[in-house]
Design a protein around this motif. Structure first.
Motif, PDB file in Angstrom:
ATOM      1  N   TYR A 132      35.400  33.487  24.019  1.00 47.75           N
ATOM      2  CA  TYR A 132      35.474  32.553  22.903  1.00 47.75           C
ATOM      3  C   TYR A 132      35.202  33.231  21.557  1.00 47.75           C
ATOM      4  CZ  TYR A 132      35.144  29.150  26.671  1.00 47.75           C
ATOM      5  OH  TYR A 132      35.360  28.425  27.806  1.00 47.75           O
ATOM      6  N   LEU A 133      34.991  34.543  21.570  1.00 48.84           N
ATOM      7  CA  LEU A 133      34.580  35.232  20.354  1.00 48.84           C
ATOM      8  C   LEU A 133      35.624  35.106  19.248  1.00 48.84           C
ATOM      9  CD1 LEU A 133      32.506  36.970  18.941  1.00 48.84           C
ATOM     10  CD2 LEU A 133      33.601  39.002  19.897  1.00 48.84           C
ATOM     11  N   GLU A 134      36.891  35.309  19.600  1.00 48.74           N
ATOM     12  CA  GLU A 134      37.938  35.249  18.584  1.00 48.74           C
ATOM     13  C   GLU A 134      38.016  33.859  17.961  1.00 48.74           C
ATOM     14  OE1 GLU A 134      42.768  35.988  18.190  1.00 48.74           O
ATOM     15  OE2 GLU A 134      41.669  36.797  19.908  1.00 48.74           O
ATOM     16  N   VAL A 135      37.909  32.829  18.792  1.00 49.12           N
ATOM     17  CA  VAL A 135      37.923  31.459  18.278  1.00 49.12           C
ATOM     18  C   VAL A 135      36.722  31.223  17.372  1.00 49.12           C
ATOM     19  CG1 VAL A 135      37.856  29.023  18.921  1.00 49.12           C
ATOM     20  CG2 VAL A 135      39.148  30.644  20.316  1.00 49.12           C
TER      21      VAL A 135
ATOM     22  N   GLY B 202      25.869  24.893  15.213  1.00 53.25           N
ATOM     23  CA  GLY B 202      26.025  24.664  16.646  1.00 53.25           C
ATOM     24  C   GLY B 202      26.831  25.753  17.326  1.00 53.25           C
ATOM     25  N   MET B 203      27.910  26.191  16.664  1.00 52.37           N
ATOM     26  CA  MET B 203      28.732  27.262  17.225  1.00 52.37           C
ATOM     27  C   MET B 203      27.929  28.554  17.350  1.00 52.37           C
ATOM     28  SD  MET B 203      32.127  26.471  14.942  1.00 52.37           S
ATOM     29  CE  MET B 203      32.724  28.139  15.104  1.00 52.37           C
ATOM     30  N   SER B 204      27.172  28.880  16.303  1.00 51.83           N
ATOM     31  CA  SER B 204      26.399  30.131  16.295  1.00 51.83           C
ATOM     32  C   SER B 204      25.343  30.129  17.383  1.00 51.83           C
ATOM     33  CB  SER B 204      25.744  30.337  14.924  1.00 51.83           C
ATOM     34  OG  SER B 204      26.701  30.333  13.893  1.00 51.83           O
ATOM     35  N   ALA B 205      24.664  28.994  17.530  1.00 53.77           N
ATOM     36  CA  ALA B 205      23.634  28.901  18.565  1.00 53.77           C
ATOM     37  C   ALA B 205      24.256  29.026  19.955  1.00 53.77           C
ATOM     38  CB  ALA B 205      22.890  27.573  18.431  1.00 53.77           C
ATOM     39  N   THR B 206      25.427  28.404  20.135  1.00 47.24           N
ATOM     40  CA  THR B 206      26.104  28.487  21.426  1.00 47.24           C
ATOM     41  C   THR B 206      26.486  29.921  21.764  1.00 47.24           C
ATOM     42  OG1 THR B 206      27.007  26.269  21.111  1.00 47.24           O
ATOM     43  CG2 THR B 206      28.091  27.654  22.748  1.00 47.24           C
TER      44      THR B 206
ATOM     45  N   LYS C 113      34.392  24.178  19.678  1.00 48.37           N
ATOM     46  CA  LYS C 113      35.624  23.678  20.279  1.00 48.37           C
ATOM     47  C   LYS C 113      36.818  24.226  19.533  1.00 48.37           C
ATOM     48  CE  LYS C 113      35.607  19.627  17.341  1.00 48.37           C
ATOM     49  NZ  LYS C 113      36.206  18.354  17.099  1.00 48.37           N
ATOM     50  N   PRO C 114      37.868  24.677  20.231  1.00 51.01           N
ATOM     51  CA  PRO C 114      39.152  24.953  19.563  1.00 51.01           C
ATOM     52  C   PRO C 114      39.684  23.676  18.959  1.00 51.01           C
ATOM     53  CG  PRO C 114      39.101  25.895  21.759  1.00 51.01           C
ATOM     54  CD  PRO C 114      37.903  24.987  21.659  1.00 51.01           C
TER      55      PRO C 114
ATOM     56  N   ARG D 281      45.586  28.982  19.080  1.00 44.04           N
ATOM     57  CA  ARG D 281      45.579  30.228  18.319  1.00 44.04           C
ATOM     58  C   ARG D 281      46.279  31.301  19.147  1.00 44.04           C
ATOM     59  NH1 ARG D 281      41.910  29.680  14.128  1.00 44.04           N
ATOM     60  NH2 ARG D 281      40.444  27.960  14.386  1.00 44.04           N
ATOM     61  N   VAL D 282      47.176  32.014  18.495  1.00 45.23           N
ATOM     62  CA  VAL D 282      47.936  33.047  19.180  1.00 45.23           C
ATOM     63  C   VAL D 282      47.687  34.378  18.483  1.00 45.23           C
ATOM     64  CG1 VAL D 282      50.228  33.835  19.876  1.00 45.23           C
ATOM     65  CG2 VAL D 282      49.709  31.390  19.828  1.00 45.23           C
ATOM     66  N   ASN D 283      47.357  35.399  19.260  1.00 47.88           N
ATOM     67  CA  ASN D 283      47.152  36.727  18.713  1.00 47.88           C
ATOM     68  C   ASN D 283      48.432  37.224  18.057  1.00 47.88           C
ATOM     69  OD1 ASN D 283      46.958  39.712  18.603  1.00 47.88           O
ATOM     70  ND2 ASN D 283      45.001  39.357  19.630  1.00 47.88           N
ATOM     71  N   ILE D 284      48.309  37.806  16.856  1.00 48.52           N
ATOM     72  CA  ILE D 284      49.486  38.255  16.105  1.00 48.52           C
ATOM     73  C   ILE D 284      50.266  39.317  16.868  1.00 48.52           C
ATOM     74  CG2 ILE D 284      48.252  40.060  14.838  1.00 48.52           C
ATOM     75  CD1 ILE D 284      51.004  37.774  13.445  1.00 48.52           C
TER      76      ILE D 284
END
Length: 680
Positions: A6-9, A50-54, A294-295, A303-306
């Motif tokens: 989930y890092l990229e998201v 919340g995202m950072s804590a997760t 969440k995405p 999200r698609v990698n370039i």
């Protein structure tokens, strides 16, 4: 759970939330009493926390949490927005951006932000020892208390009063709900969570005491109160709450706003927004925490990698080449069924092509959005008054160009702010408004995107530039006198050139504009300068769309075939040789009342083959670059076609007026002409 997947998201969404914080903080600076903006910032900060804590980035979560506390105090009416408070919040956002960039670069996101956290904490508690926040006491708008059924007095701000009033008009009832947990409750935060689950099912929470954050952290005894908007009756809500384990008592009272509340005959835009209850609700904040990171599923996007898009584009380019070959075979064989199938395939592949190309296009807004915050800080550092105007932010560029153009634009904006815009005192003495203006605009022109940075500052001093160039040995004094103004301005792009009298962190270190030019040219673009002393300067950056597949007009000259991009062509024409005139040793024609110079393709590209002397007419393509036009004289037109643009490679980077090559349906190679270079 494998966090790394989930890092990229996380990185992408964190950047989006921080950008939203920056933009909304700038708006809040202009409208410090607008609580709708405060709620937008709070929502971004709360989600980021919340995202950072997760993800386990505790430093980032800690700083965001402290920033969130300050925002909560503001939206609850316990603090008013001051420039000093905004400066600290802006600083916190800067730190957060630095930490996210560290994570994106493979780091751990750790940063010593103790001093900033302490400043935020002092703001939150009202303990500003340095005396710089005198106005941060509780400055709540005068609001009458509510009272009914023995409910305790409680104050609302204007936003909350509007929410309650609008909700009542829509059939909702406003309740003051007091919940008491058992004294021996061990997991109070978990019980609060379950209570808020009930609230979400019953309606919307618009306020809580203590705040949602303090409830999450168990910073309360055993009682807490919420203001709930619901269509359910009190008994039903109470029954649901008492079913939650370890809830000992529930008291629910209706809220009645007093008669001296201002009545309004019309609903304002602000009230309509408020009535949506989207961003003020504590339950919405809890929902964010429950969902964690969440995405963007609500918009049904992914999200698609370039790199995957690059692979897809390369495969499609091969398909286009084969499509051209099939079309050629189909024409040669004259088979009706084959023709019909090829035509259908061409239509389908054309639609597919548009989808793939559009997937790679990104609005320049993604780059422009970071500049208002930067200009604000530069103006403060330089003690200048500067207004930034942005137009054309929806102009789209290929993602690969977007990724590279940010830093050059930063250099150009810094140059305009530092060298261009004068101080308020100098501007006033020269009869100008004290506030300078920097305009950042983007627009399409032909097959290119232009990005311009214009300021109404001092302009470029020709003599000063020449003096500096001579002192650095770039050219002699005699040679400098023979240069036009435009050629003098071009000297600013020389390596190590700077006219700054003092070295600063803003500019003047002798680097910047030469790097800008090199970067832009590496992208296949150009940069030019227009300036009028005492009036201002315009930096114009021309960038190709870098579309791998383009529509062209195929032409023939001598024994060679060339492709001219359709985006550069105004018109094709057949003219009589007798209509060709001479003006200043240049062959020209009269094209719709304008004198247009002629360029002969055979001469420019030294194509072998004799001209047919018996022909009394010429085939001409009228092409343009901005407002300038030219006529390209060719032997014949072949027709329109979509081709794959292939680069010539490192060994042929300096070939004049050729932007690339393509493989035609019959296997031949055709060079793609750069009309902008020809006209220039």
């Amino acid at each position: 759970m494998e966090i790394n997947q989930y890092l990229e998201v996380f990185i992408e969404e964190s950047k989006e939330h921080l950008q939203a914080c920056n933009m909304n903080l700038l708006e809040l600076e202009k409208n410090p009493s607008d609580l709708l903006i405060v709620n937008e910032i709070f929502r971004s900060a709360h989600t980021l926390k919340g995202m950072s804590a997760t993800m386990g980035y505790e430093d980032l979560a800690s700083l965001t949490h402290q920033m969130e506390n300050v925002l909560d105090e503001i939206r609850n009416g316990n603090l008013i927005v001051t420039p000093e408070i905004l400066d600290i919040v802006f600083l916190a956002v800067d730190h957060l951006e630095e930490m996210v960039e560290s994570i994106a670069s493979g780091g751990d996101g750790k940063l010593d932000v103790t001093a900033t956290v302490e400043k935020l904490h002092r703001i939150e508690t009202g303990n500003q020892d340095d005396g710089s926040f005198e106005e941060t006491a509780a400055a709540v708008a005068e609001a009458p208390p509510f009272a009914k059924d023995g409910c305790p007095s409680y104050e609302f701000d204007e936003f909350e009063r509007t929410v309650i009033r609008q909700s009542k008009e829509q059939g909702f009832e406003a309740y003051n709900v007091q919940v008491s947990l058992r004294q021996d409750c061990l997991l109070k935060a978990a019980r609060v969570y379950m209570v808020f689950e009930v609230f979400e099912q019953s309606g919307e929470v618009i306020k809580s005491l203590p705040s949602v954050d303090k409830l999450e952290e168990e910073q309360f005894d055993s009682d807490f109160t919420v203001i709930l908007l619901s269509t359910e009756n009190k008994e039903e809500i109470k029954r649901k709450l008492l079913n939650v384990a370890e809830v000992e008592n529930v008291e629910i009272n209706s809220i009645l706003l007093l008669e001296d509340f201002p009545e309004k005959t019309e609903t304002s835009d602000e009230e309509k927004k408020a009535s949506e209850l989207s961003d003020s609700s504590g339950s919405a904040d809890k929902s964010e925490d429950k969902k964690g990171m969440k995405p963007l599923n609500s918009n049904k996007t992914i999200r698609v990698n370039i790199e995957r898009l690059d692979i897809l584009m390369n495969l499609f380019e091969e398909l286009v080449i084969d499509r051209g070959r099939l079309e050629q075979i189909s024409r040669d064989l004259s088979n009706s069924e084959l023709n019909e199938t090829v035509e259908h395939m061409s239509r389908i592949s054309g639609d597919l092509q548009n989808i793939i190309l559009n997937m790679r296009m990104v609005p320049v807004e993604t780059v422009f959005n970071r500049f208002p915050r930067m200009i604000r800080q530069l103006a403060r550092d330089l003690n200048k008054k500067i207004k930034l105007e942005i137009t054309g932010a929806d102009t789209e560029l290929d993602r690969t160009v977007i990724d590279e153009i940010g830093d050059p634009l930063v250099h150009l904006l810094r140059n305009s702010v530092d060298h261009g815009i004068e101080t308020p005192e100098i501007r006033a003495a020269n009869g100008k408004e004290e506030e300078g203006t920097v305009v950042l605009r983007a627009y399409h022109s032909g097959n290119h995107v232009f990005i311009e940075i214009e300021d109404d500052g001092a302009g470029i001093n020709r003599d000063r530039v020449l003096k500096k160039a001579v002192s650095k040995g770039i050219l002699s004094e005699e040679a400098g006198e023979a240069l036009t103004d435009k050629q003098v301005y071009e000297l600013l792009f020389s390596s190590g050139f700077s006219t700054a009298e003092q070295i600063s962190d803003i500019s003047g270190r002798g680097v910047g504009l030469d790097v800008v030019k090199n970067t832009i040219e590496s992208l296949g673009g150009e940069i030019s300068i227009e300036s009028t002393e005492h009036k201002g300067t315009i930096f114009s950056v021309q960038l190709p769309l870098t579309l791998s597949i383009i529509s062209v007009m195929l032409i023939e000259t001598g024994k060679e075939k060339f492709a001219i991009p359709l985006s550069s062509i105004i018109e094709t024409a057949i003219i009589k040789k007798a209509e060709i005139l001479n003006a200043h040793d240049q062959k020209v024609i009269d094209f719709r009342g304008k004198v247009v110079p002629l360029l002969f393709m055979k001469e420019i590209f030294q194509v072998p083959g004799k001209e047919d002397e018996n022909k009394n007419v010429c085939s001409v393509l009228i092409v343009r670059k901005g407002e300038k036009m030219a006529g390209l004289v060719v032997d014949s037109f072949i027709g329109q076609q979509e081709v794959v643009l292939k680069p010539l490679g490192n060994y042929l980077t300096n070939v004049f007026a050729i932007s690339g090559a393509t493989i035609l349906g019959d296997g031949q190679v055709a060079l793609i002409v750069d009309c902008n270079a020809l006209i220039k």
